[in-house]
Design a protein around this motif. Structure first.
Motif, PDB file in Angstrom:
ATOM      1  N   ARG A  17       0.833  -1.206   0.000  1.00 52.26           N
ATOM      2  CA  ARG A  17       0.000   0.000   0.000  1.00 52.26           C
ATOM      3  C   ARG A  17       0.869   1.258   0.000  1.00 52.26           C
ATOM      4  O   ARG A  17       0.574   2.234  -0.716  1.00 52.26           O
ATOM      5  N   ILE A  18       1.933   1.233   0.768  1.00 55.34           N
ATOM      6  CA  ILE A  18       2.826   2.395   0.813  1.00 55.34           C
ATOM      7  C   ILE A  18       3.497   2.602  -0.540  1.00 55.34           C
ATOM      8  O   ILE A  18       3.629   3.739  -1.016  1.00 55.34           O
ATOM      9  N   ASP A  19       3.946   1.477  -1.177  1.00 53.38           N
ATOM     10  CA  ASP A  19       4.562   1.611  -2.501  1.00 53.38           C
ATOM     11  C   ASP A  19       3.572   2.185  -3.510  1.00 53.38           C
ATOM     12  O   ASP A  19       3.928   3.053  -4.324  1.00 53.38           O
ATOM     13  N   ALA A  20       2.343   1.677  -3.478  1.00 58.10           N
ATOM     14  CA  ALA A  20       1.337   2.179  -4.413  1.00 58.10           C
ATOM     15  C   ALA A  20       1.060   3.665  -4.180  1.00 58.10           C
ATOM     16  O   ALA A  20       0.963   4.453  -5.131  1.00 58.10           O
ATOM     17  N   ARG A  21       0.945   4.038  -2.907  1.00 63.27           N
ATOM     18  CA  ARG A  21       0.709   5.450  -2.615  1.00 63.27           C
ATOM     19  C   ARG A  21       1.916   6.309  -3.019  1.00 63.27           C
ATOM     20  O   ARG A  21       1.759   7.429  -3.523  1.00 63.27           O
ATOM     21  N   ARG A  49       4.307  10.159  -6.733  1.00 58.81           N
ATOM     22  CA  ARG A  49       5.313  10.550  -7.738  1.00 58.81           C
ATOM     23  C   ARG A  49       4.649  10.904  -9.074  1.00 58.81           C
ATOM     24  O   ARG A  49       5.070  11.842  -9.761  1.00 58.81           O
ATOM     25  N   ASP A  50       3.638  10.125  -9.453  1.00 58.49           N
ATOM     26  CA  ASP A  50       2.924  10.440 -10.691  1.00 58.49           C
ATOM     27  C   ASP A  50       2.266  11.808 -10.626  1.00 58.49           C
ATOM     28  O   ASP A  50       2.325  12.603 -11.574  1.00 58.49           O
ATOM     29  N   LEU A  51       1.636  12.093  -9.491  1.00 60.76           N
ATOM     30  CA  LEU A  51       1.000  13.400  -9.329  1.00 60.76           C
ATOM     31  C   LEU A  51       2.036  14.520  -9.285  1.00 60.76           C
ATOM     32  O   LEU A  51       1.798  15.625  -9.787  1.00 60.76           O
ATOM     33  N   ALA A  52       3.207  14.236  -8.688  1.00 63.61           N
ATOM     34  CA  ALA A  52       4.243  15.261  -8.593  1.00 63.61           C
ATOM     35  C   ALA A  52       4.771  15.630  -9.976  1.00 63.61           C
ATOM     36  O   ALA A  52       5.103  16.791 -10.241  1.00 63.61           O
ATOM     37  N   ARG A  53       4.858  14.622 -10.872  1.00 61.63           N
ATOM     38  CA  ARG A  53       5.322  14.931 -12.229  1.00 61.63           C
ATOM     39  C   ARG A  53       4.324  15.820 -12.976  1.00 61.63           C
ATOM     40  O   ARG A  53       4.704  16.580 -13.867  1.00 61.63           O
TER      41      ARG A  53
END
Length: 494
Positions: A297-301, A306-310
Protein backbone atom coordinates in the motif's frame (compact mmCIF):
# COMPACT_ATOMS: atom_id res chain seq x y z
CA UNK A 1 -91.59 -69.33 59.09
CA UNK A 2 -90.52 -67.01 61.89
CA UNK A 3 -89.22 -69.93 63.95
CA UNK A 4 -86.85 -70.91 61.15
CA UNK A 5 -85.51 -67.35 60.82
CA UNK A 6 -84.87 -67.06 64.54
CA UNK A 7 -82.88 -70.25 64.74
CA UNK A 8 -79.10 -69.63 64.89
CA UNK A 9 -77.03 -71.13 61.98
CA UNK A 10 -73.59 -72.69 61.77
CA UNK A 11 -71.98 -69.64 60.01
CA UNK A 12 -69.60 -67.81 62.34
CA UNK A 13 -70.35 -64.22 63.07
CA UNK A 14 -67.62 -61.50 62.58
CA UNK A 15 -67.49 -57.88 63.35
CA UNK A 16 -66.47 -55.52 60.59
CA UNK A 17 -63.04 -54.98 62.08
CA UNK A 18 -62.51 -58.72 62.54
CA UNK A 19 -63.45 -59.43 58.97
CA UNK A 20 -61.23 -56.60 57.68
CA UNK A 21 -58.33 -57.91 59.80
CA UNK A 22 -58.88 -61.45 58.53
CA UNK A 23 -58.86 -60.24 54.93
CA UNK A 24 -55.72 -58.17 55.62
CA UNK A 25 -53.91 -61.17 57.10
CA UNK A 26 -54.96 -63.40 54.26
CA UNK A 27 -53.83 -60.99 51.54
CA UNK A 28 -50.54 -60.18 53.24
CA UNK A 29 -49.92 -63.88 53.87
CA UNK A 30 -50.60 -64.96 50.31
CA UNK A 31 -48.99 -61.94 48.58
CA UNK A 32 -46.32 -60.78 51.02
CA UNK A 33 -43.76 -59.84 48.34
CA UNK A 34 -44.79 -59.40 44.72
CA UNK A 35 -43.53 -57.84 41.45
CA UNK A 36 -46.19 -56.23 39.32
CA UNK A 37 -45.95 -54.78 35.80
CA UNK A 38 -48.35 -52.08 34.69
CA UNK A 39 -48.92 -48.53 33.63
CA UNK A 40 -48.94 -45.66 36.10
CA UNK A 41 -52.26 -43.87 36.24
CA UNK A 42 -53.07 -41.11 38.68
CA UNK A 43 -49.93 -39.92 40.54
CA UNK A 44 -50.40 -37.65 43.58
CA UNK A 45 -47.73 -36.22 45.90
CA UNK A 46 -49.28 -34.41 48.90
CA UNK A 47 -47.37 -32.23 51.35
CA UNK A 48 -46.52 -35.23 53.49
CA UNK A 49 -44.07 -36.42 50.80
CA UNK A 50 -45.74 -39.81 50.25
CA UNK A 51 -46.65 -40.78 46.68
CA UNK A 52 -50.13 -42.15 45.88
CA UNK A 53 -50.66 -43.72 42.49
CA UNK A 54 -52.68 -46.21 40.46
CA UNK A 55 -51.11 -49.20 38.72
CA UNK A 56 -53.30 -50.43 35.89
CA UNK A 57 -53.55 -52.49 32.76
CA UNK A 58 -56.31 -52.72 30.17
CA UNK A 59 -58.77 -54.40 32.60
CA UNK A 60 -57.86 -53.72 36.27
CA UNK A 61 -56.49 -51.08 38.62
CA UNK A 62 -54.49 -51.50 41.84
CA UNK A 63 -53.87 -48.59 44.20
CA UNK A 64 -50.27 -48.06 45.25
CA UNK A 65 -48.39 -46.03 47.80
CA UNK A 66 -44.72 -45.09 48.11
CA UNK A 67 -43.68 -43.90 51.52
CA UNK A 68 -41.66 -40.67 51.73
CA UNK A 69 -38.41 -42.37 52.76
CA UNK A 70 -38.62 -44.80 49.84
CA UNK A 71 -39.64 -42.17 47.29
CA UNK A 72 -36.43 -40.20 47.86
CA UNK A 73 -34.32 -43.27 47.11
CA UNK A 74 -35.94 -44.23 43.81
CA UNK A 75 -33.77 -43.92 40.71
CA UNK A 76 -36.69 -42.51 38.73
CA UNK A 77 -39.58 -40.23 39.41
CA UNK A 78 -42.99 -41.80 38.82
CA UNK A 79 -44.94 -40.04 36.08
CA UNK A 80 -48.37 -40.73 34.71
CA UNK A 81 -48.31 -42.94 31.61
CA UNK A 82 -45.04 -44.71 32.39
CA UNK A 83 -44.89 -48.47 32.10
CA UNK A 84 -43.05 -49.77 35.18
CA UNK A 85 -42.24 -52.85 37.16
CA UNK A 86 -42.80 -52.32 40.86
CA UNK A 87 -41.79 -54.48 43.79
CA UNK A 88 -43.68 -54.33 47.09
CA UNK A 89 -46.10 -55.82 49.60
CA UNK A 90 -49.84 -56.28 49.14
CA UNK A 91 -51.96 -54.98 52.01
CA UNK A 92 -55.38 -53.59 52.72
CA UNK A 93 -56.68 -50.32 53.99
CA UNK A 94 -59.55 -51.17 56.35
CA UNK A 95 -60.82 -47.63 56.53
CA UNK A 96 -61.99 -47.83 52.91
CA UNK A 97 -62.25 -51.61 52.40
CA UNK A 98 -59.67 -51.58 49.60
CA UNK A 99 -56.43 -53.33 48.95
CA UNK A 100 -53.23 -51.67 47.75
CA UNK A 101 -49.60 -52.35 47.16
CA UNK A 102 -46.87 -50.68 49.21
CA UNK A 103 -44.12 -50.09 46.67
CA UNK A 104 -40.47 -50.45 47.73
CA UNK A 105 -38.81 -50.34 44.31
CA UNK A 106 -39.76 -49.11 40.86
CA UNK A 107 -38.05 -49.52 37.51
CA UNK A 108 -39.04 -48.81 33.94
CA UNK A 109 -40.55 -51.79 32.17
CA UNK A 110 -37.84 -52.15 29.50
CA UNK A 111 -35.98 -49.73 27.24
CA UNK A 112 -39.06 -48.85 25.24
CA UNK A 113 -40.88 -47.53 28.27
CA UNK A 114 -37.81 -45.59 29.34
CA UNK A 115 -37.44 -43.98 25.92
CA UNK A 116 -41.13 -43.16 25.80
CA UNK A 117 -40.82 -41.39 29.14
CA UNK A 118 -37.70 -39.61 27.89
CA UNK A 119 -39.47 -38.42 24.75
CA UNK A 120 -42.40 -37.19 26.76
CA UNK A 121 -40.13 -35.23 29.08
CA UNK A 122 -38.17 -33.81 26.14
CA UNK A 123 -41.36 -32.58 24.48
CA UNK A 124 -42.55 -30.92 27.70
CA UNK A 125 -39.24 -29.12 28.28
CA UNK A 126 -39.04 -28.09 24.65
CA UNK A 127 -42.52 -26.64 24.88
CA UNK A 128 -41.24 -24.42 27.71
CA UNK A 129 -38.56 -23.05 25.39
CA UNK A 130 -35.57 -24.48 27.27
CA UNK A 131 -34.08 -25.88 24.05
CA UNK A 132 -34.57 -22.76 21.88
CA UNK A 133 -31.57 -21.68 19.81
CA UNK A 134 -32.10 -18.07 20.90
CA UNK A 135 -31.09 -19.06 24.44
CA UNK A 136 -27.72 -20.41 23.32
CA UNK A 137 -24.61 -18.43 24.29
CA UNK A 138 -21.42 -18.13 22.29
CA UNK A 139 -18.46 -20.13 23.54
CA UNK A 140 -15.51 -17.84 24.47
CA UNK A 141 -12.61 -18.16 22.05
CA UNK A 142 -9.93 -18.47 24.74
CA UNK A 143 -11.35 -18.81 28.28
CA UNK A 144 -9.06 -18.01 31.18
CA UNK A 145 -10.73 -20.41 33.63
CA UNK A 146 -12.63 -23.60 32.73
CA UNK A 147 -14.96 -25.30 35.20
CA UNK A 148 -15.46 -29.06 34.82
CA UNK A 149 -18.39 -30.87 36.44
CA UNK A 150 -17.47 -34.56 36.49
CA UNK A 151 -16.14 -37.39 38.62
CA UNK A 152 -12.67 -36.56 39.97
CA UNK A 153 -11.49 -40.17 39.83
CA UNK A 154 -12.54 -41.26 36.33
CA UNK A 155 -10.65 -41.27 33.06
CA UNK A 156 -12.79 -38.40 31.78
CA UNK A 157 -11.06 -35.66 33.77
CA UNK A 158 -7.63 -37.04 32.82
CA UNK A 159 -8.56 -36.95 29.14
CA UNK A 160 -9.81 -33.36 29.43
CA UNK A 161 -6.72 -32.15 31.30
CA UNK A 162 -4.39 -33.96 28.90
CA UNK A 163 -6.12 -32.49 25.87
CA UNK A 164 -6.10 -28.96 27.33
CA UNK A 165 -2.40 -29.27 28.17
CA UNK A 166 -1.59 -30.35 24.60
CA UNK A 167 -3.65 -27.63 22.91
CA UNK A 168 -3.55 -24.55 25.15
CA UNK A 169 -2.95 -24.85 28.93
CA UNK A 170 -5.67 -23.13 30.94
CA UNK A 171 -6.65 -22.91 34.60
CA UNK A 172 -9.18 -25.69 35.42
CA UNK A 173 -11.57 -25.88 38.38
CA UNK A 174 -13.11 -29.31 39.07
CA UNK A 175 -16.48 -29.72 40.81
CA UNK A 176 -16.56 -33.36 41.91
CA UNK A 177 -19.92 -35.10 41.42
CA UNK A 178 -21.35 -38.58 41.07
CA UNK A 179 -22.03 -39.22 37.40
CA UNK A 180 -24.20 -42.30 37.95
CA UNK A 181 -26.80 -43.39 40.46
CA UNK A 182 -29.54 -41.79 42.48
CA UNK A 183 -27.50 -38.80 43.68
CA UNK A 184 -26.09 -37.98 40.24
CA UNK A 185 -28.77 -35.54 39.05
CA UNK A 186 -28.80 -33.41 42.20
CA UNK A 187 -25.02 -33.16 42.43
CA UNK A 188 -24.62 -32.22 38.76
CA UNK A 189 -27.29 -29.53 39.07
CA UNK A 190 -25.65 -28.15 42.22
CA UNK A 191 -22.27 -28.12 40.46
CA UNK A 192 -23.60 -26.01 37.58
CA UNK A 193 -25.39 -23.65 39.98
CA UNK A 194 -22.31 -23.44 42.22
CA UNK A 195 -20.03 -22.30 39.41
CA UNK A 196 -22.61 -19.65 38.44
CA UNK A 197 -22.76 -18.33 42.01
CA UNK A 198 -19.01 -17.61 42.16
CA UNK A 199 -18.23 -13.88 42.11
CA UNK A 200 -16.01 -12.54 39.33
CA UNK A 201 -12.65 -11.47 40.72
CA UNK A 202 -13.15 -13.35 43.98
CA UNK A 203 -10.71 -15.57 45.83
CA UNK A 204 -11.93 -18.50 43.73
CA UNK A 205 -12.15 -17.29 40.12
CA UNK A 206 -15.45 -17.63 38.30
CA UNK A 207 -15.14 -19.89 35.25
CA UNK A 208 -15.54 -18.46 31.76
CA UNK A 209 -16.76 -21.85 30.49
CA UNK A 210 -18.34 -24.95 32.07
CA UNK A 211 -17.90 -28.50 30.78
CA UNK A 212 -20.29 -31.20 32.07
CA UNK A 213 -18.61 -34.48 31.20
CA UNK A 214 -19.11 -38.22 31.64
CA UNK A 215 -17.95 -41.31 29.78
CA UNK A 216 -20.15 -43.66 27.80
CA UNK A 217 -22.72 -46.05 29.28
CA UNK A 218 -26.19 -47.45 28.94
CA UNK A 219 -29.37 -45.42 28.98
CA UNK A 220 -29.86 -46.29 32.63
CA UNK A 221 -26.28 -45.21 33.46
CA UNK A 222 -26.77 -41.85 31.76
CA UNK A 223 -30.26 -41.31 33.11
CA UNK A 224 -29.16 -38.72 35.67
CA UNK A 225 -28.39 -36.30 32.83
CA UNK A 226 -31.98 -36.68 31.59
CA UNK A 227 -33.48 -35.47 34.84
CA UNK A 228 -35.43 -32.24 34.76
CA UNK A 229 -33.37 -30.63 37.53
CA UNK A 230 -30.18 -31.02 35.49
CA UNK A 231 -31.77 -29.73 32.29
CA UNK A 232 -33.15 -26.64 34.02
CA UNK A 233 -29.81 -25.91 35.70
CA UNK A 234 -28.02 -26.11 32.32
CA UNK A 235 -30.60 -23.89 30.63
CA UNK A 236 -30.40 -21.28 33.42
CA UNK A 237 -26.58 -21.15 33.45
CA UNK A 238 -25.24 -17.68 32.76
CA UNK A 239 -21.84 -19.18 31.96
CA UNK A 240 -21.55 -20.84 28.52
CA UNK A 241 -21.86 -24.62 28.94
CA UNK A 242 -20.60 -27.55 26.87
CA UNK A 243 -22.27 -30.93 27.35
CA UNK A 244 -19.95 -33.93 26.88
CA UNK A 245 -21.99 -36.86 28.21
CA UNK A 246 -21.42 -40.34 26.78
CA UNK A 247 -20.09 -41.19 23.36
CA UNK A 248 -21.05 -39.74 20.01
CA UNK A 249 -24.16 -41.90 19.66
CA UNK A 250 -25.43 -41.14 23.19
CA UNK A 251 -27.91 -38.29 23.53
CA UNK A 252 -29.28 -36.89 26.76
CA UNK A 253 -31.59 -34.00 27.52
CA UNK A 254 -28.73 -31.87 28.85
CA UNK A 255 -27.32 -31.91 25.32
CA UNK A 256 -30.37 -29.98 24.11
CA UNK A 257 -30.19 -27.41 26.92
CA UNK A 258 -26.41 -26.86 26.72
CA UNK A 259 -24.93 -24.12 24.54
CA UNK A 260 -22.78 -26.66 22.69
CA UNK A 261 -22.75 -30.47 22.57
CA UNK A 262 -19.50 -32.38 22.28
CA UNK A 263 -19.51 -36.03 21.15
CA UNK A 264 -16.83 -36.95 23.72
CA UNK A 265 -15.13 -35.28 26.70
CA UNK A 266 -11.92 -34.94 24.66
CA UNK A 267 -13.88 -33.19 21.93
CA UNK A 268 -15.25 -30.79 24.55
CA UNK A 269 -11.68 -29.82 25.48
CA UNK A 270 -10.95 -29.26 21.78
CA UNK A 271 -13.99 -27.00 21.51
CA UNK A 272 -12.96 -25.07 24.62
CA UNK A 273 -9.51 -23.88 23.48
CA UNK A 274 -7.66 -23.54 20.17
CA UNK A 275 -4.27 -25.13 19.41
CA UNK A 276 -1.61 -22.77 20.72
CA UNK A 277 0.98 -23.56 18.05
CA UNK A 278 -1.57 -23.20 15.26
CA UNK A 279 -2.69 -19.90 16.76
CA UNK A 280 0.91 -18.64 16.92
CA UNK A 281 1.48 -19.74 13.32
CA UNK A 282 -1.70 -18.00 12.23
CA UNK A 283 -0.65 -14.83 14.05
CA UNK A 284 2.75 -14.93 12.33
CA UNK A 285 1.12 -15.46 8.94
CA UNK A 286 -1.38 -12.69 9.58
CA UNK A 287 1.45 -10.38 10.68
CA UNK A 288 3.42 -11.20 7.54
CA UNK A 289 0.40 -10.62 5.33
CA UNK A 290 -0.35 -7.36 7.10
CA UNK A 291 3.25 -6.18 6.74
CA UNK A 292 3.27 -7.13 3.05
CA UNK A 293 -0.06 -5.45 2.45
CA UNK A 294 1.14 -2.33 4.27
CA UNK A 295 4.36 -2.20 2.26
CA UNK A 296 2.44 -2.73 -0.97
CA UNK A 297 0.00 0.00 0.00
CA UNK A 298 2.83 2.39 0.81
CA UNK A 299 4.56 1.61 -2.50
CA UNK A 300 1.34 2.18 -4.41
CA UNK A 301 0.71 5.45 -2.62
CA UNK A 302 4.32 6.50 -3.21
CA UNK A 303 4.05 5.74 -6.92
CA UNK A 304 0.77 7.64 -7.05
CA UNK A 305 2.40 10.58 -5.30
CA UNK A 306 5.31 10.55 -7.74
CA UNK A 307 2.92 10.44 -10.69
CA UNK A 308 1.00 13.40 -9.33
CA UNK A 309 4.24 15.26 -8.59
CA UNK A 310 5.32 14.93 -12.23
CA UNK A 311 2.05 16.52 -13.33
CA UNK A 312 2.50 19.50 -11.00
CA UNK A 313 4.67 22.54 -11.93
CA UNK A 314 7.87 23.23 -10.00
CA UNK A 315 7.76 25.54 -7.02
CA UNK A 316 10.01 28.08 -8.75
CA UNK A 317 7.63 28.16 -11.71
CA UNK A 318 4.70 28.79 -9.39
CA UNK A 319 6.52 31.79 -7.89
CA UNK A 320 7.62 33.36 -11.19
CA UNK A 321 4.39 35.23 -11.89
CA UNK A 322 3.97 36.54 -8.30
CA UNK A 323 7.62 37.72 -8.36
CA UNK A 324 7.10 39.52 -11.67
CA UNK A 325 3.92 41.11 -10.41
CA UNK A 326 5.72 42.19 -7.24
CA UNK A 327 8.48 43.80 -9.30
CA UNK A 328 5.92 45.69 -11.42
CA UNK A 329 4.10 46.94 -8.37
CA UNK A 330 7.39 47.93 -6.76
CA UNK A 331 8.25 50.00 -9.85
CA UNK A 332 4.85 51.64 -9.89
CA UNK A 333 4.82 52.42 -6.18
CA UNK A 334 7.23 55.40 -6.17
CA UNK A 335 5.44 57.02 -9.12
CA UNK A 336 2.09 56.44 -7.45
CA UNK A 337 3.37 58.02 -4.25
CA UNK A 338 4.70 61.04 -6.15
CA UNK A 339 1.49 61.41 -8.10
CA UNK A 340 -0.63 61.09 -4.99
CA UNK A 341 1.49 63.66 -3.19
CA UNK A 342 1.28 66.10 -6.08
CA UNK A 343 -2.48 65.70 -6.34
CA UNK A 344 -2.85 66.36 -2.65
CA UNK A 345 -0.49 69.38 -2.92
CA UNK A 346 -2.56 70.81 -5.79
CA UNK A 347 -5.77 70.25 -3.86
CA UNK A 348 -4.22 71.88 -0.84
CA UNK A 349 -3.05 74.86 -2.94
CA UNK A 350 -6.52 75.25 -4.44
CA UNK A 351 -8.06 75.15 -1.00
CA UNK A 352 -5.49 77.63 0.31
CA UNK A 353 -6.02 79.97 -2.66
CA UNK A 354 -9.75 80.08 -2.05
CA UNK A 355 -9.21 81.11 1.56
CA UNK A 356 -8.60 84.88 0.97
CA UNK A 357 -8.99 87.20 3.98
CA UNK A 358 -11.77 89.22 2.40
CA UNK A 359 -13.64 86.10 1.40
CA UNK A 360 -13.08 84.66 4.81
CA UNK A 361 -14.35 87.89 6.37
CA UNK A 362 -17.50 87.91 4.26
CA UNK A 363 -18.06 84.22 4.88
CA UNK A 364 -17.48 84.72 8.55
CA UNK A 365 -19.89 87.66 8.74
CA UNK A 366 -22.52 85.69 6.83
CA UNK A 367 -22.00 82.74 9.06
CA UNK A 368 -22.31 84.96 12.11
CA UNK A 369 -25.55 86.41 10.81
CA UNK A 370 -26.90 82.97 10.03
CA UNK A 371 -25.70 81.77 13.36
CA UNK A 372 -27.33 84.70 15.06
CA UNK A 373 -30.63 83.91 13.36
CA UNK A 374 -30.43 80.26 14.32
CA UNK A 375 -28.96 80.55 17.76
CA UNK A 376 -32.13 79.29 19.28
CA UNK A 377 -31.95 76.11 17.20
CA UNK A 378 -28.25 75.51 16.74
CA UNK A 379 -25.46 74.88 19.15
CA UNK A 380 -21.87 75.80 18.58
CA UNK A 381 -20.59 72.63 20.18
CA UNK A 382 -21.01 70.37 17.11
CA UNK A 383 -19.37 73.02 14.96
CA UNK A 384 -16.50 73.37 17.41
CA UNK A 385 -16.20 69.60 17.48
CA UNK A 386 -16.13 69.51 13.66
CA UNK A 387 -13.55 72.32 13.62
CA UNK A 388 -11.40 70.43 16.10
CA UNK A 389 -11.78 67.24 14.08
CA UNK A 390 -11.02 69.10 10.85
CA UNK A 391 -7.97 70.72 12.44
CA UNK A 392 -6.83 67.30 13.62
CA UNK A 393 -7.31 65.87 10.16
CA UNK A 394 -5.47 68.83 8.65
CA UNK A 395 -2.61 68.39 11.11
CA UNK A 396 -2.50 64.69 10.33
CA UNK A 397 -2.44 65.31 6.60
CA UNK A 398 0.18 68.03 7.02
CA UNK A 399 2.34 65.72 9.10
CA UNK A 400 1.92 62.89 6.62
CA UNK A 401 2.79 65.31 3.77
CA UNK A 402 5.90 66.49 5.56
CA UNK A 403 6.92 62.93 6.36
CA UNK A 404 6.33 61.89 2.74
CA UNK A 405 8.40 64.89 1.54
CA UNK A 406 11.20 64.05 3.96
CA UNK A 407 11.15 60.42 2.85
CA UNK A 408 11.12 61.57 -0.78
CA UNK A 409 14.16 63.80 -0.16
CA UNK A 410 15.87 61.28 2.11
CA UNK A 411 15.88 58.50 -0.46
CA UNK A 412 17.80 60.53 -3.15
CA UNK A 413 20.13 61.89 -0.45
CA UNK A 414 20.98 58.38 0.64
CA UNK A 415 21.46 57.34 -2.99
CA UNK A 416 23.72 60.37 -3.61
CA UNK A 417 25.72 59.59 -0.48
CA UNK A 418 26.16 56.00 -1.61
CA UNK A 419 27.32 57.15 -5.05
CA UNK A 420 29.72 59.66 -3.47
CA UNK A 421 31.24 56.93 -1.31
CA UNK A 422 31.45 54.66 -4.34
CA UNK A 423 33.11 57.48 -6.31
CA UNK A 424 35.60 58.09 -3.57
CA UNK A 425 36.29 54.38 -3.43
CA UNK A 426 36.85 54.10 -7.18
CA UNK A 427 38.59 57.51 -7.63
CA UNK A 428 42.38 57.73 -8.04
CA UNK A 429 42.43 60.27 -5.21
CA UNK A 430 42.35 57.47 -2.75
CA UNK A 431 45.27 55.86 -4.51
CA UNK A 432 47.22 59.10 -4.26
CA UNK A 433 46.51 59.21 -0.56
CA UNK A 434 48.25 55.84 -0.18
CA UNK A 435 51.55 57.32 -1.59
CA UNK A 436 51.13 57.05 -5.33
CA UNK A 437 51.43 59.93 -7.89
CA UNK A 438 50.09 60.80 -11.36
CA UNK A 439 52.58 62.06 -13.98
CA UNK A 440 51.29 64.26 -16.79
CA UNK A 441 53.00 66.01 -19.68
CA UNK A 442 53.10 69.72 -20.03
CA UNK A 443 50.00 69.51 -22.15
CA UNK A 444 48.14 67.63 -19.38
CA UNK A 445 48.33 64.11 -20.87
CA UNK A 446 48.88 61.25 -18.43
CA UNK A 447 52.22 59.56 -19.00
CA UNK A 448 52.26 55.81 -18.51
CA UNK A 449 55.91 54.95 -19.46
CA UNK A 450 59.47 56.10 -19.00
CA UNK A 451 59.90 56.78 -22.73
CA UNK A 452 56.91 59.10 -22.78
CA UNK A 453 58.34 61.01 -19.80
CA UNK A 454 61.78 61.37 -21.51
CA UNK A 455 60.21 62.78 -24.66
CA UNK A 456 57.88 65.19 -22.86
CA UNK A 457 58.78 68.86 -22.84
CA UNK A 458 57.72 69.25 -19.27
CA UNK A 459 56.30 67.13 -16.44
CA UNK A 460 53.60 67.72 -13.92
CA UNK A 461 53.39 65.39 -10.95
CA UNK A 462 50.15 65.24 -8.94
CA UNK A 463 50.38 64.15 -5.30
CA UNK A 464 47.57 63.75 -2.82
CA UNK A 465 48.21 67.20 -1.37
CA UNK A 466 48.85 69.07 -4.66
CA UNK A 467 50.74 69.24 -7.99
CA UNK A 468 54.45 69.81 -8.77
CA UNK A 469 55.69 71.07 -12.19
CA UNK A 470 59.12 70.00 -13.56
CA UNK A 471 60.87 71.18 -16.74
CA UNK A 472 58.78 72.78 -19.45
CA UNK A 473 59.45 76.30 -20.77
CA UNK A 474 62.74 78.04 -19.79
CA UNK A 475 62.61 79.59 -16.37
CA UNK A 476 63.04 83.29 -15.75
CA UNK A 477 66.60 84.82 -16.15
CA UNK A 478 68.69 85.01 -13.00
CA UNK A 479 70.50 88.23 -14.16
CA UNK A 480 73.59 86.49 -15.48
CA UNK A 481 72.14 85.72 -18.96
CA UNK A 482 72.06 81.95 -18.38
CA UNK A 483 69.17 79.68 -17.69
CA UNK A 484 69.28 77.82 -14.52
CA UNK A 485 70.14 74.20 -14.95
CA UNK A 486 67.84 71.75 -13.46
CA UNK A 487 69.20 69.70 -10.63
CA UNK A 488 70.07 66.17 -11.45
CA UNK A 489 67.72 64.92 -8.78
CA UNK A 490 64.73 66.39 -10.58
CA UNK A 491 65.21 64.18 -13.57
CA UNK A 492 65.36 60.93 -11.57
CA UNK A 493 61.90 60.75 -10.19
CA UNK A 494 61.30 57.07 -11.12
Amino acid sequence: MSLIEDEPGNTPEFTVSELSGAVKRTIEGEFGFVRVRGELGRVTVPRSGHVYLDLKDDRSVISGIIWKGVAGKLEMRPEEGMEVIVTGRMTTFPGQSKYQIVIEDMRPAGLGALMAMLEKRRAALQAEGLFDASRKQAIPYLPEVIGVVTSPSGAVIRDILHRLRDRFPRKVLIWPVAVQGKASAGEVARGIEGFNKLSPGGALPRPDLIIVARGGGSVEDLWGFNEEIVVRAAAASQIPLISAVGHETDTTLIDHAADRRAPTPSAAAEMAVPVRMELLAWVDQAGGRMTGALAQRIDARGQRLRDLARALPRADTLLDYPRQRLDLLADRLPRALIRGTEQRRVALSDAAGALRPSLLGRTLSQARESLGRRTDRLSIRPIQREIVQGRDRLDTLTRRLEEAGERRIEAPSQALGSLSRLLETLSYKGTLARGYAVVRSGEGHVLASKAEARDAAGLEIEFADGKLALGGSAPKSSGKGKAAKPKPEQGSLF
